[in-house]
Design a protein around this motif. Structure first.
Motif, PDB file in Angstrom:
ATOM      1  N   ASP A  10       0.825  -1.196   0.000  1.00 35.53           N
ATOM      2  CA  ASP A  10       0.000   0.000   0.000  1.00 35.53           C
ATOM      3  C   ASP A  10       0.865   1.254   0.000  1.00 35.53           C
ATOM      4  OD1 ASP A  10      -2.341  -1.431  -0.002  1.00 35.53           O
ATOM      5  OD2 ASP A  10      -2.497  -1.472   2.181  1.00 35.53           O
ATOM      6  N   ARG A  11       2.034   1.147   0.577  1.00 33.83           N
ATOM      7  CA  ARG A  11       2.917   2.300   0.666  1.00 33.83           C
ATOM      8  C   ARG A  11       4.007   2.179  -0.395  1.00 33.83           C
ATOM      9  NH1 ARG A  11       3.633   6.052   4.451  1.00 33.83           N
ATOM     10  NH2 ARG A  11       5.622   7.136   4.636  1.00 33.83           N
ATOM     11  N   PRO A  12       4.047   3.110  -1.376  1.00 33.17           N
ATOM     12  CA  PRO A  12       5.066   3.018  -2.423  1.00 33.17           C
ATOM     13  C   PRO A  12       6.466   3.189  -1.855  1.00 33.17           C
ATOM     14  CG  PRO A  12       3.338   4.609  -2.980  1.00 33.17           C
ATOM     15  CD  PRO A  12       3.156   4.258  -1.554  1.00 33.17           C
ATOM     16  N   LYS A 103       1.500   7.277 -17.650  1.00 36.04           N
ATOM     17  CA  LYS A 103       0.504   6.195 -17.728  1.00 36.04           C
ATOM     18  C   LYS A 103       0.389   5.655 -19.151  1.00 36.04           C
ATOM     19  CE  LYS A 103      -2.830   6.984 -14.023  1.00 36.04           C
ATOM     20  NZ  LYS A 103      -4.251   7.336 -13.752  1.00 36.04           N
ATOM     21  N   LEU A 104       0.427   6.553 -20.139  1.00 37.66           N
ATOM     22  CA  LEU A 104       0.294   6.121 -21.526  1.00 37.66           C
ATOM     23  C   LEU A 104       1.450   5.211 -21.925  1.00 37.66           C
ATOM     24  CD1 LEU A 104      -0.877   9.436 -23.251  1.00 37.66           C
ATOM     25  CD2 LEU A 104      -2.262   7.432 -22.727  1.00 37.66           C
ATOM     26  N   ILE A 105       2.661   5.570 -21.514  1.00 39.45           N
ATOM     27  CA  ILE A 105       3.839   4.780 -21.880  1.00 39.45           C
ATOM     28  C   ILE A 105       3.832   3.432 -21.172  1.00 39.45           C
ATOM     29  CG2 ILE A 105       6.357   4.685 -21.721  1.00 39.45           C
ATOM     30  CD1 ILE A 105       6.379   7.704 -22.184  1.00 39.45           C
ATOM     31  N   LEU A 106       3.542   3.430 -19.871  1.00 36.64           N
ATOM     32  CA  LEU A 106       3.527   2.176 -19.130  1.00 36.64           C
ATOM     33  C   LEU A 106       2.406   1.261 -19.618  1.00 36.64           C
ATOM     34  CD1 LEU A 106       4.305   3.333 -15.473  1.00 36.64           C
ATOM     35  CD2 LEU A 106       5.879   2.441 -17.203  1.00 36.64           C
ATOM     36  N   LEU A 132       3.108   7.914  -7.347  1.00 32.68           N
ATOM     37  CA  LEU A 132       3.386   6.485  -7.277  1.00 32.68           C
ATOM     38  C   LEU A 132       2.167   5.692  -6.829  1.00 32.68           C
ATOM     39  CD1 LEU A 132       6.990   6.403  -5.769  1.00 32.68           C
ATOM     40  CD2 LEU A 132       6.296   6.343  -8.160  1.00 32.68           C
ATOM     41  N   HIS A 133       1.399   6.255  -5.888  1.00 36.09           N
ATOM     42  CA  HIS A 133       0.159   5.601  -5.470  1.00 36.09           C
ATOM     43  C   HIS A 133      -0.763   5.401  -6.667  1.00 36.09           C
ATOM     44  CE1 HIS A 133      -0.017   4.756  -1.231  1.00 36.09           C
ATOM     45  NE2 HIS A 133       0.425   5.962  -0.897  1.00 36.09           N
ATOM     46  N   GLU A 134      -0.899   6.457  -7.465  1.00 36.18           N
ATOM     47  CA  GLU A 134      -1.790   6.386  -8.625  1.00 36.18           C
ATOM     48  C   GLU A 134      -1.294   5.370  -9.636  1.00 36.18           C
ATOM     49  OE1 GLU A 134      -3.818   9.322 -11.981  1.00 36.18           O
ATOM     50  OE2 GLU A 134      -2.835  10.186 -10.213  1.00 36.18           O
ATOM     51  N   LEU A 135       0.012   5.366  -9.890  1.00 33.09           N
ATOM     52  CA  LEU A 135       0.569   4.415 -10.847  1.00 33.09           C
ATOM     53  C   LEU A 135       0.417   2.978 -10.372  1.00 33.09           C
ATOM     54  CD1 LEU A 135       3.878   6.156 -12.028  1.00 33.09           C
ATOM     55  CD2 LEU A 135       1.817   5.751 -13.386  1.00 33.09           C
ATOM     56  N   ARG A 136       0.713   2.753  -9.108  1.00 31.36           N
ATOM     57  CA  ARG A 136       0.629   1.386  -8.585  1.00 31.36           C
ATOM     58  C   ARG A 136      -0.801   0.890  -8.582  1.00 31.36           C
ATOM     59  NH1 ARG A 136       5.522  -0.018  -5.110  1.00 31.36           N
ATOM     60  NH2 ARG A 136       4.196  -1.642  -4.279  1.00 31.36           N
ATOM     61  N   SER A 137      -1.744   1.817  -8.349  1.00 33.11           N
ATOM     62  CA  SER A 137      -3.150   1.443  -8.413  1.00 33.11           C
ATOM     63  C   SER A 137      -3.552   1.086  -9.843  1.00 33.11           C
ATOM     64  CB  SER A 137      -4.014   2.592  -7.891  1.00 33.11           C
ATOM     65  OG  SER A 137      -5.387   2.306  -8.022  1.00 33.11           O
ATOM     66  N   PHE A 139      -1.631  -0.049 -12.243  1.00 34.68           N
ATOM     67  CA  PHE A 139      -0.950  -1.228 -12.784  1.00 34.68           C
ATOM     68  C   PHE A 139      -0.810  -2.346 -11.745  1.00 34.68           C
ATOM     69  CE2 PHE A 139       0.454   2.444 -15.275  1.00 34.68           C
ATOM     70  CZ  PHE A 139       0.100   2.023 -16.538  1.00 34.68           C
ATOM     71  N   ARG A 140      -1.703  -2.330 -10.765  1.00 32.63           N
ATOM     72  CA  ARG A 140      -1.621  -3.316  -9.683  1.00 32.63           C
ATOM     73  C   ARG A 140      -1.744  -4.747 -10.200  1.00 32.63           C
ATOM     74  NH1 ARG A 140      -1.595  -3.338  -4.377  1.00 32.63           N
ATOM     75  NH2 ARG A 140      -1.744  -1.074  -4.323  1.00 32.63           N
ATOM     76  N   ASP A 141      -2.530  -4.931 -11.239  1.00 35.34           N
ATOM     77  CA  ASP A 141      -2.747  -6.287 -11.762  1.00 35.34           C
ATOM     78  C   ASP A 141      -1.728  -6.678 -12.835  1.00 35.34           C
ATOM     79  OD1 ASP A 141      -4.977  -6.591 -10.131  1.00 35.34           O
ATOM     80  OD2 ASP A 141      -6.318  -5.694 -11.619  1.00 35.34           O
ATOM     81  N   SER A 142      -0.763  -5.806 -13.084  1.00 34.91           N
ATOM     82  CA  SER A 142       0.232  -6.099 -14.112  1.00 34.91           C
ATOM     83  C   SER A 142       1.485  -6.695 -13.481  1.00 34.91           C
ATOM     84  CB  SER A 142       0.604  -4.832 -14.874  1.00 34.91           C
ATOM     85  OG  SER A 142       1.704  -5.075 -15.728  1.00 34.91           O
ATOM     86  N   SER A 143       1.979  -7.744 -14.099  1.00 40.38           N
ATOM     87  CA  SER A 143       3.236  -8.347 -13.639  1.00 40.38           C
ATOM     88  C   SER A 143       4.427  -7.787 -14.393  1.00 40.38           C
ATOM     89  CB  SER A 143       3.176  -9.866 -13.830  1.00 40.38           C
ATOM     90  OG  SER A 143       2.983 -10.172 -15.215  1.00 40.38           O
ATOM     91  N   PHE A 144       4.175  -6.781 -15.251  1.00 42.31           N
ATOM     92  CA  PHE A 144       5.245  -6.275 -16.110  1.00 42.31           C
ATOM     93  C   PHE A 144       5.864  -4.976 -15.614  1.00 42.31           C
ATOM     94  CE2 PHE A 144       2.312  -8.667 -18.846  1.00 42.31           C
ATOM     95  CZ  PHE A 144       3.189  -9.623 -19.341  1.00 42.31           C
ATOM     96  N   ILE A 145       5.233  -4.306 -14.645  1.00 42.97           N
ATOM     97  CA  ILE A 145       5.700  -2.998 -14.208  1.00 42.97           C
ATOM     98  C   ILE A 145       6.171  -3.054 -12.766  1.00 42.97           C
ATOM     99  CG2 ILE A 145       5.123  -0.556 -13.982  1.00 42.97           C
ATOM    100  CD1 ILE A 145       4.871  -1.553 -16.827  1.00 42.97           C
ATOM    101  N   THR A 146       7.421  -2.707 -12.523  1.00 36.92           N
ATOM    102  CA  THR A 146       7.973  -2.556 -11.184  1.00 36.92           C
ATOM    103  C   THR A 146       8.268  -1.076 -10.966  1.00 36.92           C
ATOM    104  OG1 THR A 146       8.987  -4.748 -11.282  1.00 36.92           O
ATOM    105  CG2 THR A 146       9.855  -3.215  -9.651  1.00 36.92           C
ATOM    106  N   ILE A 147       7.821  -0.533  -9.827  1.00 31.28           N
ATOM    107  CA  ILE A 147       7.841   0.917  -9.630  1.00 31.28           C
ATOM    108  C   ILE A 147       8.624   1.285  -8.375  1.00 31.28           C
ATOM    109  CG2 ILE A 147       6.410   2.957  -9.220  1.00 31.28           C
ATOM    110  CD1 ILE A 147       4.147   1.508 -10.717  1.00 31.28           C
TER     111      ILE A 147
END
Length: 349
Positions: A10-12, A103-106, A132-137, A139-147
């Motif tokens: 929950d905490r980036p 967001k568009l690029i990721l 970071l909170h917004e991005l992680r939310s 792409f939370r279901d993506s296994s391709f993005i590490t932030i």
């Protein structure tokens, strides 16, 4: 060095890469700027948490083509742009801001199922954590993005990169620099020197370095001036005065005494955004270097806040040559006034 693989929490994760709590002496910068000719105060005063929110509101106005054109390029050419990026590489964004474009690029990377280790650099902890909170939310279901977040300045990032040998297994590193930020430098030669510093730091860490930069190449003066006007633009510029007053230690700057003003330097193709004095005033200043002194500001005097280059493509090529990079690919909006450029380091014999 910061870890690459993170658990979705929950905490980036934010890594503080600042070499000291503050690398900028605001008192010195403000007082020196008001004693100089032309008058200026550091543009960093615009990028407080409040300033970032006002800027995000300002860029949404219809006439601010740099934002809308950049979004158009990323939407229309996003697939081609991410096709140029390797899988399992590092994407380091300099100044992530409100992350509309990120967001568009990721999202395009996810669609292509290209894993990426994304690092977001910002000097505002509040803004960085919110982004970071917004991005992680998203792409939370993506296994391709590490932030991961990086808290610091450009200079801090250069120093951090120079020792980031652990990233060498993720090649190459693509440095994402959007918002025409490269053209906020005083002149193209300074921009070239900046790119070169990043390139040198990456070589020190045995990283192959590429830049993905957006650049305003508009040469239509009326269109440019329309973009830098209106109450939203004025409110953003005036937001710097509260921080300037805090720096000098008293309420030296009242927003009622200042308006916004712009002028275009046709020789350098640079727009100057300024605060313009609405009346004569005396501002007492004290600094360790100059001591106590009263600075006279006259009605109509302008304090430069930002410079925004509107460079021709030939100029971009010259910047790259100076820094040891070359333009490998370019994508433009329909009007041809804004572009995203992929810059790669030249092979050295």
């Amino acid at each position: 060095m910061s870890p690459i693989h993170l658990e979705l929490e929950d905490r980036p994760q934010v890594v503080d890469i600042r070499r000291s709590e503050s690398n900028l002496d605001l008192v010195k910068e403000v007082t020196s700027g008001l004693r100089s000719q032309p008058l200026e105060i550091p543009s960093i005063l615009l990028w407080t948490d409040r300033g970032l929110k006002l800027f995000d509101r300002y860029v949404q106005i219809p006439s601010y083509y740099p934002f809308h054109s950049e979004m158009e390029v990323l939407r229309v050419h996003g697939s081609s742009i991410v096709a140029s990026m390797p899988a399992d590489g590092v994407l380091l964004e300099l100044g992530c801001g409100a992350i509309h474009k990120t967001k568009l690029i990721l999202a395009a990377l996810c669609k292509r199922q290209k894993p990426v280790h994304y690092f977001a650099l910002d000097l505002s902890r509040e803004s960085l954590v919110a982004s970071l909170h917004e991005l992680r939310s998203s792409f939370r279901d993506s296994s391709f993005i590490t932030i991961t977040g990086l808290l610091g300045t450009y200079d801090d990032c250069i120093a951090w990169l120079g020792g980031a040998n652990s990233l060498s297994q993720y090649q190459p590193i693509t440095i994402l620099w959007l918002g025409n930020s490269i053209a906020n430098m005083d002149h193209p030669e300074e921009a070239g020197a900046f790119l070169e510093r990043f390139g040198t730091a990456c070589k020190r860490a045995q990283l192959t370095c590429r830049f993905l930069v957006s650049i305003d190449i508009c040469q239509k003066e009326s269109k440019i001036k329309d973009a830098y006007s209106g109450p939203e633009f004025r409110d953003w510029l005036l937001s710097s005065l509260e921080i300037a007053s805090l720096a000098v230690g008293y309420d030296a700057f009242s927003s009622a005494d200042w308006g916004d003003s712009i002028w275009m330097d046709s020789y350098t193709c640079t727009l100057h955004a300024c605060l313009a004095a609405r009346r004569d005033m005396l501002i007492p200043l004290t600094s360790p270097i100059h001591g106590s002194q009263t600075v006279a500001i006259h009605k109509g005097d302008r304090i430069t806040m930002i410079r925004s280059g509107k460079w021709k493509e030939d100029t971009i090529g010259e910047i790259c040559a100076q820094a040891g990079f070359q333009i490998q690919q370019r994508w433009k909006d329909d009007d041809g006034d804004y572009g995203v450029f992929l810059l790669g380091q030249e092979a050295r014999l």
